[in-house]
Motif scaffolding. Structure first.
Motif, PDB file in Angstrom:
ATOM      1  N   PHE A 147       3.725  17.870  -8.828  1.00  7.94           N
ATOM      2  CA  PHE A 147       4.512  17.979 -10.892  1.00  7.94           C
ATOM      3  C   PHE A 147       3.875  17.281 -11.613  1.00  7.94           C
ATOM      4  N   LEU A 148       3.361  16.166 -11.093  1.00  9.78           N
ATOM      5  CA  LEU A 148       1.965  15.737 -12.440  1.00  9.78           C
ATOM      6  C   LEU A 148       1.230  16.355 -12.889  1.00  9.78           C
ATOM      7  N   SER A 149       0.931  17.944 -11.554  1.00  6.60           N
ATOM      8  CA  SER A 149      -0.230  18.896 -12.078  1.00  6.60           C
ATOM      9  C   SER A 149       0.019  19.468 -13.261  1.00  6.60           C
ATOM     10  N   LEU A 150       1.366  19.801 -12.832  1.00  9.01           N
ATOM     11  CA  LEU A 150       1.891  21.234 -13.289  1.00  9.01           C
ATOM     12  C   LEU A 150       2.274  20.779 -15.160  1.00  9.01           C
ATOM     13  N   ARG A 153      -1.300  20.099 -16.272  1.00  6.31           N
ATOM     14  CA  ARG A 153      -1.793  21.394 -16.913  1.00  6.31           C
ATOM     15  C   ARG A 153      -1.015  22.409 -17.549  1.00  6.31           C
ATOM     16  N   THR A 154       0.256  22.848 -17.594  1.00  3.82           N
ATOM     17  CA  THR A 154       0.942  23.385 -17.756  1.00  3.82           C
ATOM     18  C   THR A 154       1.753  23.416 -19.208  1.00  3.82           C
ATOM     19  N   GLY A 155       2.265  21.473 -19.227  1.00  2.00           N
ATOM     20  CA  GLY A 155       3.217  21.000 -20.086  1.00  2.00           C
ATOM     21  C   GLY A 155       4.671  21.661 -20.054  1.00  2.00           C
ATOM     22  N   LEU A 156       4.973  21.748 -18.873  1.00  2.00           N
ATOM     23  CA  LEU A 156       6.018  22.293 -19.166  1.00  2.00           C
ATOM     24  C   LEU A 156       6.704  20.555 -18.419  1.00  2.00           C
ATOM     25  N   ARG A 157       8.288  21.111 -18.472  1.00  2.00           N
ATOM     26  CA  ARG A 157       9.115  20.237 -18.628  1.00  2.00           C
ATOM     27  C   ARG A 157       9.737  19.689 -17.096  1.00  2.00           C
ATOM     28  N   ARG A 287       3.425  15.946 -20.720  1.00  6.00           N
ATOM     29  CA  ARG A 287       3.609  17.048 -21.478  1.00  6.00           C
ATOM     30  C   ARG A 287       3.180  17.136 -23.502  1.00  6.00           C
ATOM     31  N   ALA A 288       3.015  15.366 -23.608  1.00 11.96           N
ATOM     32  CA  ALA A 288       2.842  15.520 -24.436  1.00 11.96           C
ATOM     33  C   ALA A 288       1.078  15.169 -24.152  1.00 11.96           C
TER      34      ALA A 288
END
Length: 354
Positions: A147-150, A153-157, A287-288
């Protein structure tokens, strides 16, 4: 009922009676609980909107209890307030609607800040980002690490990550512009659909190594066991809890208790270990962080208008004004850094002079 259950647990844990309404307003059970919720918001343990909903639900319960004479304290439980809300009709006419509120109310929206981004949050420094991920690898679950990696690295909510499907990964396509990157489709128009805020459709770049790690997790024995124990409607979800449940609540309720509990436990351990990088950490700060890192990179090589357009597509913003916050944040941050450096040099000169 969920909000009432949380309140009941707090009453038990603190030894507070639900009918405790002494003369001192700040000592009344409802105001003590409101103060607790405000502290939890500050610590990132609860979403501001959830806290606001919780107070509303509890006030509704007490109104019902008072109406049915289940409680009648000597002192007022709260102070009622009438708030005027101005609304416009489709024909351009305005009218004011009176809403009943109380002095227990927690605003669902935080006060605006000129230096904050979406949800009034700040990004995390590069050093803290690396140390948080390393700490999660050492003390967190595999799901929390992914979850943290995504997020970083992608900014996904959180809602989008929670709704990723296994087929989402297998249907990724090579990015035509960036070597080593793939694109995954999200939104209601994707096949299969993946939840996004405001039902935005888009494709998100993800490095092939990160995608391979997600596919390896999707085919792991642990994840397959969880998939086998869940109902058919959740079977294709990439992330499932130990009990085979989705990480997101029901559609539209904005509840992610499973992952929030994991983050809360990691934050508690970090406090014991005096690992300060986790202080005030909330998942949406990933995300920020992604947005500011990407905006800074784009502004180095592109005109502001082109950087805005690209960043808006990457972050699936429905309003370009939200994307503009990231550009302003970078520009303001660089200016503040320059002023801080100059101030430090001036301060050191003054210190040396003494």
């Amino acid at each position: 009922m969920t909000h009432l259950l949380a309140y009941a647990k707090w009453l038990e844990e603190t030894g507070t009676h639900w009918w405790h309404f002494p003369a001192d307003k700040e000592e009344r059970c409802l105001f003590l609980y409101r103060s607790f919720l405000v502290r939890e918001i500050g610590a990132g343990s609860i979403n501001r909107r959830t806290a606001a909903s919780r107070i509303r639900a509890i006030v509704q319960f007490y109104r019902w209890a008072s109406t049915h004479r289940l409680i009648s304290p000597e002192w007022p439980m709260w102070q009622d307030r009438h708030i005027g809300v101005r609304v416009s009709t489709n024909f351009g006419f305005e009218r004011t609607i009176l809403k009943l509120s109380t002095d227990l109310r927690i605003p669902a929206r935080p006060a605006p800040s000129s230096t904050a981004l979406e949800d009034n949050l700040l990004p995390i420094s590069a050093d803290d980002q690396e140390s948080i991920q390393a700490y999660a690898r050492q003390h967190g679950t595999e799901e929390l690490q992914l979850f943290l990696s995504l997020g970083f690295r992608t900014g996904l909510r959180l809602g989008t990550i929670s709704d990723l499907k296994v087929q989402t990964l297998h249907r990724a396509t090579p990015d035509p512009h960036m070597t080593g990157f793939m694109r995954i489709s999200v939104g209601p128009g994707a096949q299969p659909p993946v939840a996004t805020k405001h039902n935005a459709n888009g494709t998100i770049p993800i490095h092939k190594s990160d995608l391979d790690a997600l596919i390896a997790y999707a085919t792991s024995t642990k994840r397959l066991r969880r998939s086998a124990s869940t109902s058919s409607e959740y079977r294709d979800l990439l992330f499932l809890t130990r009990s085979g449940q989705p990480y997101a609540g029901k559609a539209g309720d904005n509840e992610y208790r499973a992952i929030e509990m994991e983050i809360s436990r990691l934050r508690s351990r970090a406090r014991r270990d005096r690992f300060t990088a986790m202080n005030e950490f909330k998942f949406h700060r990933t995300r920020a962080t992604f947005g500011t890192n990407t905006a800074r990179l784009f502004l180095k090589h592109l005109k502001v208008a082109d950087a805005l357009a690209l960043l808006r597509d990457l972050m699936l913003h429905s309003d370009v004004a939200t994307t503009l916050k990231y550009v302003k944040f970078i520009e303001t941050g660089d200016l503040i850094s320059s002023l801080a450096d100059e101030y430090t040099r001036s301060y050191l000169k003054l210190t040396d002079a003494r």
